[in-house]
Scaffold this motif. Structure first.
Motif, short mmCIF file in Angstrom:
data_model
loop_
_atom_site.label_atom_id
_atom_site.label_comp_id
_atom_site.label_asym_id
_atom_site.label_seq_id
_atom_site.Cartn_x
_atom_site.Cartn_y
_atom_site.Cartn_z
N HIS A 282 63.99 88.30 124.96
CA HIS A 282 64.61 87.66 123.80
C HIS A 282 63.61 87.54 122.65
N PRO A 283 63.21 88.68 122.09
CA PRO A 283 62.29 88.60 120.95
C PRO A 283 63.02 88.17 119.68
N ALA A 284 62.28 87.61 118.76
CA ALA A 284 62.84 87.26 117.46
C ALA A 284 62.78 88.50 116.57
N PHE A 285 63.78 88.67 115.75
CA PHE A 285 63.88 89.81 114.84
C PHE A 285 63.80 89.22 113.44
N ALA A 286 62.68 89.42 112.77
CA ALA A 286 62.45 88.81 111.45
C ALA A 286 62.87 89.74 110.32
N GLN B 204 69.07 82.55 111.76
CA GLN B 204 68.59 81.36 111.07
C GLN B 204 68.03 81.81 109.73
N TYR C 242 65.41 96.83 119.73
CA TYR C 242 65.85 95.44 119.86
C TYR C 242 67.02 95.32 120.85
N LEU D 222 72.30 83.74 120.74
CA LEU D 222 71.75 84.64 119.74
C LEU D 222 72.30 84.23 118.38
N ILE E 225 65.58 84.87 110.46
CA ILE E 225 65.18 85.34 111.78
C ILE E 225 66.38 85.34 112.70
N SER F 104 67.28 85.23 116.34
CA SER F 104 66.56 84.84 117.54
C SER F 104 67.52 84.41 118.65
N CYS F 105 67.00 84.37 119.84
CA CYS F 105 67.78 83.98 121.00
C CYS F 105 67.07 82.82 121.69
N GLN F 106 67.74 81.69 121.72
CA GLN F 106 67.19 80.51 122.39
C GLN F 106 68.26 79.95 123.30
#
Length: 138
Positions: free
Chosen positions: A96-100, A117, A87, A114, A106, A108-110
C-alpha cells in the motif's frame, strides 16, 4: 473541468452548494473518481465519487507535460503508463504505497481504504472566496 489519467482515474473540480443558517456558499472543490482494474483492488474499500455529467473531462495532455520537463511526449506517456501499472501491481500484491501528485495531493491506502487526500494549498488555490468552507468539505 476534469482530467482523465488512463488506468487510474479522473481528477475534477466540482461546484458544491452549502447552506448554512446565515448564508449559502458555492465552493469549487477537487474530487478524484477512481477508475482502476478491480482485480487490483482486492479487499480494498474506496469512496464512490461521481463527477457530474456537465463537467468537461479531458484526457491527460502528455504534450503539455513534456513541455514542463523537456522530455519527449512519448517518453512522458510511457513513464505515466508504467508508473500506473507499477502502482496497480503493488496494490494487487497487498502493498500500500502512497502515490503523490505534486501540488495536488496523495492517493494512499490506510486500513484497507484507498482514498485521495488533497493538499490544503490545492484546495485554497481553487477557491479564493470561501477557502475555509472548501477545506472543511474536502
Amino acid at each position: 473541468q476534469g482530467v482523465l489519467v488512463p488506468g487510474l482515474g479522473t481528477f475534477a473540480v466540482v461546484p458544491e452548494q452549502i447552506n448554512s443558517t446565515e448564508e449559502v456558499y458555492v465552493v469549487r472543490r477537487p474530487v478524484f473518481q477512481l477508475d482502476m482494474d478491480m482485480s487490483c483492488l482486492q479487499e480494498l474499500v474506496f469512496p464512490t465519487v461521481m463527477i457530474p455529467g456537465d463537467i468537461m473531462i479531458m484526457p491527460l495532455d502528455y504534450w503539455w507535460l513534456s513541455q514542463t520537463n523537456s522530455l519527449p511526449p512519448d517518453l512522458v506517456r510511457g513513464c505515466v503508463e508504467e508508473t500506473i501499472l507499477l502502482y496497480s501491481f503493488q496494490l494487487r500484491d497487498r502493498q500500500h504505497p502512497a502515490f503523490a501528485f505534486e501540488n495536488i495531493g496523495i492517493l494512499s491506502c490506510q486500513d484497507n481504504v484507498l482514498c485521495m487526500q488533497f493538499h490544503c494549498s490545492c484546495i485554497a488555490g481553487l477557491e479564493s472566496q470561501d477557502t475555509w468552507v472548501a477545506l472543511l468539505l474536502t
